[in-house]
Design a protein around this motif. Sequence first.
Motif, short mmCIF file in Angstrom:
data_model
loop_
_atom_site.label_atom_id
_atom_site.label_comp_id
_atom_site.label_asym_id
_atom_site.label_seq_id
_atom_site.Cartn_x
_atom_site.Cartn_y
_atom_site.Cartn_z
N ILE A 186 46.23 81.50 42.16
CA ILE A 186 45.90 82.49 41.13
C ILE A 186 45.78 81.81 39.77
O ILE A 186 46.07 80.63 39.62
N LYS A 236 40.80 78.34 39.81
CA LYS A 236 42.14 78.93 39.89
C LYS A 236 43.21 77.86 40.08
O LYS A 236 42.93 76.67 39.89
N GLU A 274 45.20 86.97 37.34
CA GLU A 274 46.05 87.79 38.22
C GLU A 274 47.43 88.06 37.61
O GLU A 274 48.06 89.07 37.89
N LYS A 313 48.75 88.55 46.60
CA LYS A 313 47.36 88.09 46.75
C LYS A 313 47.11 87.45 48.10
O LYS A 313 45.98 87.16 48.46
#
Length: 232
Positions: free
Chosen positions: A5, A128, A146, A231
């Motif tokens: 993330i 990410k 996120e 996630k």
Amino acid sequence: MSKKITIAIDGFSSTGKSTVAKQLAKELHYVYVDTGAMYRAVTLYAMRHGLINKTSVKKVELINQLPNISISFVFDKALGFAAVYLNDENVEDEVRTLEVSQFVSKIAAISEVREKLVLQQQKMGSEKGVVMDGRDIGTVVFPDAELKLFMTASAEERAKRRYMELKQKEQEVSYDDVLKNVQERDHLDTTREDSPLVKAEDAIEIDNSSLTIDEQFQKILELSLEVIALKN
């Protein structure tokens, strides 16, 4: 392999954003990007080239010289994290001085400077697995991050921490000067026209006025692991 993330950490100066971001990146095996150091490097360039002083900024000249400014991060084993380089010169220590701190908010308020650095920051975090700290990461650089955190603490507490940090580096400073700098930067950061410092609507606020570095880290690590688990 678990999905990575983007973690955006925003907040006021001297709230320990960089410290916790470095710890977090190391623990998660993520890339750490100190965007504040990028603005400090541009500020150092401006200072070295006579483009800024206490009364004025040669804005047009600085904008024209932006193509000549290259900023990169190179991992330093001794430090345990990536040091900031300005045109291939390690300026990690030089950009942390109070003198640079006194000018950085003025440089960061220049839209063309922000545009150049934001594009670079977005490129750095495009895949990410990044922890990035600054003033506009959750609002401008990565609005879809996120996990967004917003760090705050009283001006007095932040000045005390910054003063101790500078004294440990054997810099000659007074607490009053550091407090004044913190307050001035707060004002400039929150009132500038381009990307002012604001808490993103979906950011989690962390007031660390009374938290130790370890308590802060454990709290933020917990939040990060929760979001990563969601996630995946």
